[in-house]
Design a protein around this motif. Sequence first.
Motif: not given
Length: 142
Positions: A48, A51-52, A55, A59, A77-79, A81, A99-100
Motif C-alpha cells: 500500500e 502504491g501511495a 500515485a 499525480s 486524482d490517481t489510484t 492498485n 487509474e487517474t
Amino acid sequence: MAIRTATALWQGNLTEGSGTIRTGKGGLEGNYSFKSRFEEGEGTNPEELIGAAHAGCFSMFLSKVIADSGYTPESVDTTANVHLEKTDAGQTVTRIDLETVGSVPGVDEAEFVKMAENAKANCPISRLLAPGAEITLTARLA
C-alpha cells in the motif's frame, strides 16, 4: 540531493508478530502485520505504501506535464492498485495499475491520455518500479 527516510519496527515472528511503519517527517504512520499484508486484516502494508508513493509521484509529475504543455490542472486524482502475487521466486509485486482522473480545462481526452502516458514513463517512482513490475494506465478526464 534529497534523502528521504522511513522506518519500520517489527516485533515477534512472521505470522504472529506486528509492526509500525513511519515516514521520517511524521506524515504517515501505520501498523502492519502478517494479516494486513497477506490476508485482509486491519492495518497497512508495504505494498500500500508503494502504491501511495507511486500515485503521489505520478499525480505530481502529470501536473507538471500538464503545466509544461500550457494548461492549468485543477486536479489529478490517481489510484495505484499494487498486485502482490506468489511466484516461483516468492511473493512479488508483479503489476501496478494506475487509474487517474484529471480536471484540466481546455484539454481533450486524447491529449490528456498522451500527457498521462508521459508521466507514467517518466515519474521517478515509475522509473524505479518499471524494470521489475508491469505498470498499466487508465487515464480519463473528469
